[in-house]
Each structure stands twice: as C-alpha cells, then as structure tokens.
Write an enzyme that holds these catalytic residues in place. Sequence first.
Site, short mmCIF file in Angstrom:
data_model
loop_
_atom_site.label_atom_id
_atom_site.label_comp_id
_atom_site.label_asym_id
_atom_site.label_seq_id
_atom_site.Cartn_x
_atom_site.Cartn_y
_atom_site.Cartn_z
N GLU A 180 90.47 87.76 95.42
CA GLU A 180 91.18 88.71 95.92
C GLU A 180 91.40 88.60 97.18
O GLU A 180 92.80 90.01 97.98
CB GLU A 180 91.25 89.92 95.25
CG GLU A 180 90.88 90.56 94.74
CD GLU A 180 89.83 90.14 93.70
OE1 GLU A 180 89.45 89.17 94.04
OE2 GLU A 180 89.44 90.99 93.41
N CYS A 237 76.34 81.69 100.56
CA CYS A 237 75.10 81.40 98.94
C CYS A 237 74.18 80.88 99.36
O CYS A 237 72.66 80.25 98.99
CB CYS A 237 75.82 80.20 98.12
SG CYS A 237 76.17 79.36 98.27
P1 NAD Z 1 82.24 87.67 93.15
O1 NAD Z 1 81.41 87.79 92.01
O2 NAD Z 1 83.22 89.22 93.03
O3 NAD Z 1 83.79 87.37 92.62
C1 NAD Z 1 83.48 85.70 92.71
C2 NAD Z 1 85.35 85.28 91.80
O4 NAD Z 1 85.30 86.41 90.45
C3 NAD Z 1 86.80 86.16 92.27
O5 NAD Z 1 87.81 85.60 92.50
C4 NAD Z 1 86.86 87.26 91.63
O6 NAD Z 1 87.92 88.06 91.74
C5 NAD Z 1 86.15 87.48 90.40
N1 NAD Z 1 85.95 88.55 89.78
C6 NAD Z 1 84.62 89.49 90.02
N2 NAD Z 1 84.79 90.91 89.20
C7 NAD Z 1 85.40 90.15 88.25
C8 NAD Z 1 84.40 90.93 86.60
N3 NAD Z 1 84.10 91.53 87.27
N4 NAD Z 1 85.41 89.79 86.07
C9 NAD Z 1 86.24 88.56 86.13
N5 NAD Z 1 85.96 88.53 87.43
C10 NAD Z 1 85.82 89.21 88.47
O7 NAD Z 1 82.29 87.21 94.36
P2 NAD Z 1 82.21 87.76 95.76
O8 NAD Z 1 81.45 88.54 96.52
O9 NAD Z 1 83.48 86.92 95.70
O10 NAD Z 1 81.50 86.06 96.52
C11 NAD Z 1 79.89 86.45 96.98
C12 NAD Z 1 79.26 85.70 95.92
O11 NAD Z 1 79.44 84.70 95.62
C13 NAD Z 1 78.05 85.65 96.36
O12 NAD Z 1 77.04 86.04 95.39
C14 NAD Z 1 77.55 84.26 97.09
O13 NAD Z 1 76.51 84.13 96.27
C15 NAD Z 1 78.16 84.13 95.25
N6 NAD Z 1 78.51 82.27 95.66
C16 NAD Z 1 77.74 81.50 95.47
C17 NAD Z 1 77.56 80.23 95.67
C18 NAD Z 1 77.24 79.00 95.49
O14 NAD Z 1 77.61 77.74 95.61
N7 NAD Z 1 76.41 79.39 94.67
C19 NAD Z 1 79.16 79.82 96.65
C20 NAD Z 1 79.88 80.95 97.43
C21 NAD Z 1 79.86 82.33 96.79
#
Ligand code: NAD
Length: 486
Positions: free
Chosen positions: A181, A286
């Site tokens: 979002e 990441c």
């Molecule tokens: P996030 O976990 O906040 O959000 C990811 C997705 O989950 C979003 O679409 C969000 O709307 C949803 N989400 C968030 N909170 C939620 C909840 N409580 N319940 C259900 N859905 C929920 O992650 P972010 O801040 O958008 O991205 C950064 C994170 O992603 C970092 O921790 C990074 O390391 C990780 N990441 C990992 C990789 C990998 O390949 N391992 C790649 C890119 C990013």
Amino acid sequence: MTKTKVDVIKNYVGGKWMKANCDRTAEVFNPATGEVIAHVPISSQKDVDIAVETASQAFQSWKEVAVPRRARILFKYQQLLVDNWNELAELITIENGKSVKEAYGEVQRGIECVEYAAGAPSLMMGSQLPSIATDLESGVYRYPIGVIGGITPFNFPMMVPAWMFPMAIVTGNTFVLKPSERTPLLANRLAELLEEAGLPEGVFNIVHGGHDVVNGLLDHKDVSAISFVGSQPVAEYVYKKGTSNLKRVQALAGAKNHSIVLKDADLENATTQIISAAFGSAGERCMACSVVAVEEEIADQFIEMLVNKANELKIGNGLNEDVFLGPVIREQHKHRTLQYIETGEKEGAKLIRDGREDADTKREGYFVGPTIFDHVTSEMKIWQDEIFAPVLAISRVGNLESAINLTNKSRFANGACLFTRDGGYVRTFREKIDAGMLGVNIGVPAPMAFFPFSGWKDSFYGDLHANGKDGLEFYTRKKVLTTRWV
Ligand code: NAD
C-alpha cells in the site's frame, strides 16, 4: 503539499479498473518530497472475493490455452516493458525514493523474469521412460495449480511482483496481486501493459489494500498458493496461516546481511562494493549489507576508506541523476532509524559516521545519511535487528573462522559476502556459512531470474524458492501416466 485532489487509485479485476468496495484509503507519498501523490484504497473482503472469483473463472479457459500462445503474450509484454523502461524507472523513484539508476536496474531485473518465463514451452516439458517395466512406459506431465495470490513489499515495486506473476501466468495459472500500500502505483502500470500485450481478462488482477486483503487471500478456499515477500513477522504469519489453510506457500522474509572482509582483499573494491550494498536504495534492500566483519589487522585502513567514500555520496531526490542516496520510505521509518542510531550509541558501539546530520539538513522528505558504527558486537540490537535503512555495523574479527561463527549467530540468513583473493577461503566460506545467497568480491548477491532466490533460517519460510526452476515448480503440479500398450 497537495494533500487533496489526488485520485484514489483503482483495483484491476477482470480486465476492468474498479473502484474498491471500501470507505478507507491511505495516502501514498513521494518520500523525497513528502507530497501526497495518490490515495490507495484499503480494499475489503468483498473486493478479494470478486477478484478471486474472476480469477477462478478465467483459470478455466486460460489453462487450456496452448503454452506457446501464452508465452507469445509475454514476448509482447517484454517488448512493452523495454519500450517503457525509463517511465517505469521514474515511477519507481517517485513512489519508492530510490535513485533512478537503481530503479532502472530494478526494471531490468523484472524484464529478465519475463524473459525467463517466456521459455515456458521448454520449461513445462515433461519426460518419459519408454520401458519402466516390460511393456510398460511412464511419463510426467506438468499443469498449473489454479489461482495464485501474490503479496509484495514496498522496496521493489517492480522486481518482486515480477518474481511471481510472469511465471505464474505463463504456466497457466491466474493471479491476484496485493501490492504494498506504500508503493501501489507501479503495479497498476504493469497491469496496463499486460492488457496492451493482449493478456485475456481475469488472468492478472490487482486488489490494493492492507492486511484485510492479505487475510482474505489466505482464507479464500479458491486460492491455491501464496507467494509472499516482506518482513519476517508477516512472512511467518502468512506461512503459518496459508499452510494451515492447506495452501502452497513461499514466504520470503527479512534479513541482516553480512560481509566478511579479509586482510588479503582488494580494499578498493571491497569498500566500493560495500558502500553501494549498504547505502544504495537507502539500505532498503533485502540484500543490503548491514554488517561487516573485518579482520582486525586491516580494520582501521578499511574504515578510513569506507568513511571517505560515504562522505562523498550525494543525498537527495533520486530523480536527479547524480543522486546516490534517496530517502527512506516514510517519516515513521526515518524516526525508527534515528532511534536505532541512538540505541547503537547507548549500547556502546562507536559512531564513526552520523547520518542524523544529513537528516537534519534535509527537512523535506525522509532522509537519513550514511551511518557507520564500529566495534559492534552480536549482543547489540543494531547487530541483531533488521534496521532496513542506511546504517552499517562493523565488527572486528581475528580471522575467517571467527567471522563465520559470528555471522552464523544471526537469526537471519538471506545473503552473505566474502572479500578475499584466496580460493581456499572461498571454499571454507561457501561450506560453513548459513545463507541462501552468497557473494565473493561483490556487495549484493542479487536475485537473478534464472536461478532460485531465497534465504535460510528466519529469512525464508517454505521450500521452493522464488525464480529459476524453483519458481516453475512452485506454480505447477505434475501427473505421472503409466501405460501398458498390449
Ligand atoms: P511488510 O511485511 O510490512 O509488508 C509486506 C506485505 O505484507 C505488504 O503487502 C503489506 O501490506 C502486507 N502486510 C503488512 N503487515 C501485515 C500484517 N500484519 N498482516 C498481513 N499482511 C501484512 O514489508 P515491507 O516493509 O513492505 O518490506 C520490507 C521488508 O520486506 C523487509 O523486511 C525486507 O527484508 C523484506 N524483503 C524481503 C525480500 C526477500 O527476498 N527475502 C525481498 C524484499 C523485501
């Protein structure tokens, strides 16, 4: 700041742009200016139901389309992405903040995923054994699995969805994407281009929103599999809930990536690579380098070179071509980062470059300058936690073995890099280190479409990784036919 009169963006369902069935919206900011550039709907369960039902219906006909015909749509899509490369990169910079050069590279990684998936006619081939027993032959055939839900983070608005939907749809599945979002705009542009490439209605859908949409997908009986990328707690939650609902789930999670610099390393290369890996994309990768374990004998020289290079980085709006370090994603994330810098000082680490000074001078947008701590230990929170910002921790170690032991204490194991000229050390590193993605004399062991990508330990939940043949396996299932021709 334009706080009003910016559009509420639409969901994309069944080939149509649809207003979400919800009253709630969230602001989408340009993190370099703090300006509101759009509003995103916080869609409801009803929106998920409509999208999944549409995708289920589309699956019935899409799975019957010959694989080369499905691939041909991706060839067209690839050309459209290439034609719109600059525009896509600029849109990523506007909603995410990373420099336009980084964004351009992200688009390239996404295009490569499309190119790999366009090989589906070869990738989906089965295999036969004409004489598995007397007069008996067997063969394996590959099929799609149904509706796939894709849930993506803010930091790679193009590349991460591209790990998922090209392979998912070319293998005959239909797809519902829930983009972050915080960066929802690029996803809608990807949908427009898919439509232009001739993708039939309902094969690719987008439902914008937050955790309600995620839960809707996880609970929906007609969603067969979930691909998730995001932070560790949410990945763990998604994996547990999705698998308890008997879905296939791959959940790529958070990270704390370590680089080890040995005394025989080319320090010019090591410092250049580590600067880019730690501070590129404002540390919001990441695969960002967030800890360096450096051999004590060269630590002072290494740190001096590193700080000199960090001082030269240009901070600002990523749309300006000479800018290297853009903002972090939100004001709240900036404050969280500043708090971590305070924590590091209180924990007794030595702050040798303080990014708060750059943060003070840039009040518009959410900027934090390159921050470097020395004498960091594994007991400190700045060593343990994923800060996801331009903050680098340095630990001094006696040798490779102690560097590996230190690194392996982390609960995360996404990536790790080694800087050395010694092949024997490379072998020891490869065999002993806990991490899914390894690099030697590079700063970022980046995901490539053609190889599987993921971490170990708390950086990944599932078994089949993203990309490469793992991606193919994740989005398909097999039948084995045994035949007696008598
Ligand atoms: P996030 O976990 O906040 O959000 C990811 C997705 O989950 C979003 O679409 C969000 O709307 C949803 N989400 C968030 N909170 C939620 C909840 N409580 N319940 C259900 N859905 C929920 O992650 P972010 O801040 O958008 O991205 C950064 C994170 O992603 C970092 O921790 C990074 O390391 C990780 N990441 C990992 C990789 C990998 O390949 N391992 C790649 C890119 C990013």
